[in-house]
Design a protein around this motif. Structure first.
Motif, mmCIF file in Angstrom:
data_model
loop_
_atom_site.group_PDB
_atom_site.id
_atom_site.type_symbol
_atom_site.label_atom_id
_atom_site.label_comp_id
_atom_site.label_asym_id
_atom_site.label_seq_id
_atom_site.Cartn_x
_atom_site.Cartn_y
_atom_site.Cartn_z
ATOM 1 N N TYR A 130 0.863 -1.186 0.000
ATOM 2 C CA TYR A 130 0.000 0.000 0.000
ATOM 3 C C TYR A 130 0.902 1.241 0.000
ATOM 4 C CZ TYR A 130 -4.395 2.458 1.290
ATOM 5 O OH TYR A 130 -5.513 3.241 1.322
ATOM 6 N N PHE A 137 0.577 4.984 0.527
ATOM 7 C CA PHE A 137 -0.409 5.967 0.967
ATOM 8 C C PHE A 137 -0.179 7.296 0.266
ATOM 9 C CE2 PHE A 137 -0.102 2.889 4.372
ATOM 10 C CZ PHE A 137 -1.421 2.688 4.735
ATOM 11 N N ASP A 149 -0.008 10.120 1.568
ATOM 12 C CA ASP A 149 0.988 10.922 2.303
ATOM 13 C C ASP A 149 2.238 10.088 2.617
ATOM 14 O OD1 ASP A 149 -0.323 9.244 3.974
ATOM 15 O OD2 ASP A 149 -0.981 10.760 5.405
ATOM 16 N N TYR A 150 2.392 8.969 1.946
ATOM 17 C CA TYR A 150 3.573 8.084 2.005
ATOM 18 C C TYR A 150 3.762 7.396 3.353
ATOM 19 C CZ TYR A 150 4.454 11.085 -1.976
ATOM 20 O OH TYR A 150 4.313 11.798 -3.108
ATOM 21 N N ARG A 151 3.676 8.154 4.452
ATOM 22 C CA ARG A 151 3.797 7.576 5.797
ATOM 23 C C ARG A 151 5.106 6.825 6.003
ATOM 24 N NH1 ARG A 151 -2.370 5.572 7.109
ATOM 25 N NH2 ARG A 151 -3.397 7.254 6.026
ATOM 26 N N LEU A 152 6.182 7.385 5.553
ATOM 27 C CA LEU A 152 7.483 6.778 5.854
ATOM 28 C C LEU A 152 7.731 6.953 7.342
ATOM 29 C CD1 LEU A 152 9.602 8.065 2.841
ATOM 30 C CD2 LEU A 152 8.435 5.872 3.116
ATOM 31 N N PHE A 153 8.246 5.904 7.995
ATOM 32 C CA PHE A 153 8.484 5.982 9.431
ATOM 33 C C PHE A 153 9.587 7.011 9.706
ATOM 34 C CE2 PHE A 153 7.243 1.434 8.731
ATOM 35 C CZ PHE A 153 5.932 1.612 9.141
ATOM 36 N N PRO A 154 9.269 8.055 10.453
ATOM 37 C CA PRO A 154 10.242 9.156 10.585
ATOM 38 C C PRO A 154 11.499 8.760 11.363
ATOM 39 C CG PRO A 154 8.333 9.530 11.999
ATOM 40 C CD PRO A 154 8.012 8.340 11.146
ATOM 41 N N ASP A 207 12.752 12.878 6.679
ATOM 42 C CA ASP A 207 12.601 14.339 6.636
ATOM 43 C C ASP A 207 13.706 15.030 5.844
ATOM 44 O OD1 ASP A 207 14.602 13.922 8.426
ATOM 45 O OD2 ASP A 207 13.712 15.054 10.079
ATOM 46 N N ARG A 212 9.131 0.407 -0.537
ATOM 47 C CA ARG A 212 8.711 -0.259 0.697
ATOM 48 C C ARG A 212 7.519 -1.175 0.442
ATOM 49 N NH1 ARG A 212 6.746 3.238 5.879
ATOM 50 N NH2 ARG A 212 4.940 3.551 4.543
ATOM 51 N N ALA A 213 6.577 -0.693 -0.388
ATOM 52 C CA ALA A 213 5.394 -1.493 -0.678
ATOM 53 C C ALA A 213 5.752 -2.702 -1.544
ATOM 54 C CB ALA A 213 4.342 -0.639 -1.376
ATOM 55 N N TYR A 232 1.083 6.126 11.027
ATOM 56 C CA TYR A 232 2.296 5.319 10.893
ATOM 57 C C TYR A 232 2.033 3.884 11.329
ATOM 58 C CZ TYR A 232 4.724 9.738 10.289
ATOM 59 O OH TYR A 232 5.130 10.951 9.828
ATOM 60 N N VAL A 250 -0.198 -2.602 7.496
ATOM 61 C CA VAL A 250 -0.333 -3.013 6.102
ATOM 62 C C VAL A 250 0.950 -3.687 5.622
ATOM 63 C CG1 VAL A 250 -0.759 -2.186 3.783
ATOM 64 C CG2 VAL A 250 -2.015 -1.219 5.670
#
Lengths: 262, 360, 271
Positions: free
Chosen positions: B91, B93, B95-100, B144, B158-159, C169, C175
């Motif tokens: 998936y 997203f 807004d990507y949602r990369l783990f900061p 970031d 990642r997906a 997150y 997922v």
């Protein structure tokens, strides 16, 4: 419990600011009656062990002088002495030992003479049923017995030291409490098998603890002095209160509380 | 512990679902064969994201089934439901949602790590994926410090790293600025085209849809109103929305200098030189029609013949045969002025500045 | 997208009206400490500090405060998670209950601990008869008393940090195939780490200064249960200089640790 106009304060930890504020409040709006001479607010700073007997005497005093409003503040004698020398408004001072009175007198805060009005001795307090089977001072050295004493820094701790040394007993307390009331509480809760407290404490806690008298208790006697504070806002009432404590009525109340009279 | 989901590499994704979110209800039936990219296009609020979330298992179905061949991911009647963490789904997203708190490399390795792979092996595989999306040098970077376009590609890597049977992309280009979008659109097409699973992309942008799609499904207010190849949908728009949405002139060709030679014949001058394979697109409203050869400015002008006319929401769509074939949109008054009718010869012209060009 | 928002370029000017009360506030908080420093018996201080009383009490204080913080982390972080994330009837009541020690007079807290874990306490009675374990008046009791008073600070800080963790997150992690535990361990926990660290610091500092509950539940005995605050209190009765010296030690240790870690953790959680 019936509580007339009188207010009582039990100081836990040192709260000088609180003491100043409360004492200050007690004087706002004071209307002293010049006709009877004994009127207005009266502030008495007394040792914690006097809580019950001075409570009774405070009510007697208010009953005898309807214009008087008594504020009783109980605490550790050294703490009370510090409050007075730091300027806390007080009329009467009654510590549990001569030393705090000396401190205050040296600071020039005592007007006139002081009088010793009561004496207190130690007793063993045990929980109901006496689970530790304590019959005398000698039992306090028994291994496995959980004993609470006052810390040596406070008067009841010093007295305990004297009594135990006189009896030749090497005790191993589980805790050295900050004041005698905490020792009493631990006995009441059954957390310790025995505690060395004042005889008056045993009397006041009758029903929740059992007292075991110490024959040689008089090796460590606490003298209770009383005096009028020199900057007393209400010296007239202060002297009248001291007179009441020394009177026949006062003596009866103190004897009933377990004090030895001089 | 983790039960493997068995599915053949050739099985299609078959979806028949109803999902409710508040008062909104999505009801859709879709099939996505392996190796196909289905783009779900529709206005905001049509239910596009709701559909992806339902497929990923993040939201429950009200009714229906989701399956890949014989493997059931969710079947309301049978009471079966594979939880989201066990679905073979990738998936991306919006807004990507990369783990900061993780580097780009560890972000990509995440799916492998939680599947029990050793750190070293997972990182090696992740490095391969970063390389494939063109970010080999960015492994140690925190999210970031990445640009929008780089973050988008890390999210895609990642997906893809878990080699999912189903890849879901939610508005993959929406968060990017215009310049980056044009550059990444072609790159994204390359990457999803190379993916051999089932791929579902949702977007509100017709250009994204045309570029990425093998097939397009048009979603309006929770219903699929049309499904077909981009060409079919563009030729026969069934609703005004679809017409406005996909009525786009889109060509493939090869860029040479300031022009693109179109595969179907003809050549268009473009504002931005784009050497090599390229797409050229412009809206029907950018096309002007003349009975006689116009004098002066427009460089892009060519003779055409009117094929048909179709009224669409107050304007007239004119289909013209080229080469290149072109769709124009004119007012009814212009139709009368020009005497437009099937078989009539007219000149078509488009200003270079109206043309979007991007690498294929 | 990300929650990081430290923007050094953007600073609002402090309104003049805030400066005055702020200065009074600083004076109010700092002056008593200054008075303590002024009153400090600097000449005899080395002798006081070198004494076995201080060293024994300080060691006990550091060990017990650290242990209490460890206990609080172990129990408090999951508790904060439950408060922040799960929904059930009576959650607000539960939150109120577990934060009661914040407002409870610590001495009362100590009595409550005695009633629960004391020799005749509800749980203590069982501990005593089953295992022969008696908690009161032991170092373990010091740790318990400190944790009782200090853990709510940690719980509140961690719950706040959890509310600050962006759940998107966690969804992304799910997922990608992460189980609930993996999500917590690999995503939620790292994201809320600054908040946990800040909470742990607060908890540690509170435990270090704990007095009332400790002296009531654990008593005071040198080397076993007499922590620095208790030693300072007892010294106050007979030796004011000694009390001030002990207080200075406590002050120095906590200021050192708070200043040293604050820059690294707390500002990270807020900034």
């Amino acid at each position: 419990m019936r509580r007339p106009k009188m207010r009582r304060h039990g100081w836990g930890t040192v709260g000088l600011a609180g003491a100043l504020l409360t004492a200050g409040c007690a004087h706002t709006g004071s209307a002293r009656s010049e006709t009877t001479g004994v009127a207005g607010p009266l502030t008495v700073l007394a040792a914690a062990s006097l809580t019950e007997s001075f409570g009774t005497l405070g009510r007697e005093f208010e009953a005898a002088h309807p214009g008087v409003r008594v504020t009783l503040s109980f605490g550790a004698s050294t703490t009370l002495a510090a409050q007075i020398t730091q300027g806390a408004p007080a009329d009467v001072f009654a510590p549990a030992a001569p030393e705090p009175m000396e401190t205050v007198r040296k600071a020039g805060e005592i007007a006139g003479d002081t009088r010793t009005f009561a004496r207190n001795v130690l007793a063993i307090a045990v929980p109901p049923g006496n689970p530790g089977h304590v019959t005398g001072v000698a039992d306090l050295a028994r291994p496995g017995l959980r004993l609470a004493l006052c810390a040596p820094q406070v008067p009841c701790g010093a007295a305990a030291d004297t009594v135990l040394r006189a009896a030749g007993v090497a005790a191993h307390p589980v805790t050295l409490a900050k004041d005698v009331k905490l020792v009493l509480s631990l006995v009441k809760l059954g957390e310790v098998d025995a505690g060395l407290v004042y005889r008056t404490d045993v009397r006041s806690a009758a029903g929740t603890v059992v007292g075991v008298d110490i024959p040689d208790a008089t090796v460590a006697v606490n003298d209770y002095p009383i005096g009028v504070v020199s900057h007393a806002p209400n010296p007239v009432a202060a002297r009248a209160f001291v007179d009441l404590v020394l009177s026949r009525t006062g003596r009866t109340v103190l004897r009933d509380a377990g004090f030895i009279l001089p | 512990m983790r039960s493997e989901i068995a599915y053949s590499t050739r099985d299609p994704l078959e979806v028949a679902l109803r999902v409710r979110r508040g008062s909104f209800e999505l009801a859709a039936e879709l099939t996505v064969p392996a190796g196909e990219v289905l783009v779900v296009v529709g206005p905001n609020g049509a239910g596009k994201t709701t559909m992806l979330r339902a497929l990923a298992g993040l939201d429950r179905l009200l009714a229906g089934t989701v399956r890949i061949g014989p493997t059931i991911l969710e079947d309301v009647v049978a009471g079966r439901r594979v939880p989201p963490e066990r679905r073979p789904v990738g998936y991306v997203f919006q807004d990507y949602r990369l783990f900061p708190h993780l580097t780009a490399l560890d972000n990509v390795a995440f799916g492998l790590r939680v599947r029990g792979q050793q750190r070293a092996a997972a990182r090696a595989a992740a490095a391969g994926w970063l390389d494939r999306v063109g970010l080999a040098g960015y492994a140690g970077r925190k999210p970031d410090t990445l640009s929008g376009g780089q973050a988008q590609r890390v999210a895609l890597a990642r997906a893809l790293a878990t080699e999912p049977a189903l890849l879901l992309l939610d508005e993959p280009l929406a968060a990017l600025d215009v310049g980056t979008r044009a550059a990444l659109r072609g790159e994204l097409r390359r990457l999803v085209a190379a993916y051999d699973g089932r791929c579902l992309v949702v977007t509100h942008d017709p250009l994204d849809a045309m570029v990425l799609a093998d097939r397009i499904a048009v979603l309006e207010t929770g219903r699929v109103v049309q499904v077909g190849s981009p060409v079919e949908v563009a030729r026969h728009p069934r609703t005004g929305y679809v017409a406005g949405l996909v009525g786009l002139n889109l060509y493939r060709g090869v860029g040479e200098g300031g022009a693109v030679r179109l595969d179907g014949g003809g050549e268009l001058a473009v504002g931005r030189p784009t050497p090599g394979p390229a797409f050229v697109a412009f809206p029907p409203t950018a096309v002007a029609l003349y009975r006689v050869l116009p004098e002066g400015s427009p460089r892009n002008r060519w003779p055409t013949t009117v094929v048909d006319l179709e009224p669409v929401a107050g304007t007239i769509r004119v289909r013209l045969a080229g080469p290149p074939d072109v769709l124009a949109e004119v007012t009814p008054a212009a139709v009368a002025d020009l005497g437009l009718a099937p078989g009539v010869a007219v000149w078509a012209s488009v200003k270079a500045v109206e043309i979007t060009v991007y690498p294929a | 997208m990300t929650r990081v928002g430290s923007d050094p370029g953007h600073r609002t000017a402090t309104p003049a009206a805030l400066w005055l009360p702020a200065s009074v506030g600083v004076a109010f908080l700092v002056l008593p400490l200054a008075a303590l420093l002024a009153r400090a018996p600097w000449r005899t201080l080395p002798a006081h500090l070198a004494g076995p009383v201080v060293r024994t009490a300080l060691r006990l204080s550091l060990v017990s405060a650290t242990a209490a913080t460890a206990v609080s982390l172990l129990l408090g972080v999951p508790l904060a998670w439950v408060l922040a994330r799960s929904s059930f009837r009576g959650k607000r009541l539960l939150r109120a209950l577990v934060t009661v020690p914040l407002v409870l007079p610590p001495v009362v807290g100590g009595v409550a601990l005695l009633l629960a874990f004391g020799r005749r306490g509800v749980i203590g009675r069982l501990l005593d008869s089953w295992f022969g374990v008696s908690l009161p008046f032991s170092t373990a009791a010091v740790v318990l008393a400190e944790a009782f008073v200090a853990m709510p600070f940690l719980v509140i800080a961690v719950e706040g940090a959890l509310h600050g963790v962006d759940r998107r997150y966690e969804e992304a992690a799910v997922v990608l195939g992460a189980s609930r535990w993996e999500v917590f361990r690999r995503v939620t926990l790292p994201l809320m780490a600054p908040g946990v660290a800040a909470g742990a610091m607060l908890c540690w500092a509170r435990a270090l200064g704990e007095f009332g509950a400790t002296i009531t539940f654990a008593g005071s005995y040198p080397g076993r249960t007499e922590t620095v605050p208790i030693a300072a209190y007892l010294a106050l009765e007979s030796d004011v200089d000694g009390a001030v010296a002990l207080s200075l030690v406590l002050l120095a240790v906590s200021v050192l640790v708070l200043v040293g870690l604050r820059g690294r953790w707390v500002s990270g959680a807020i900034g």
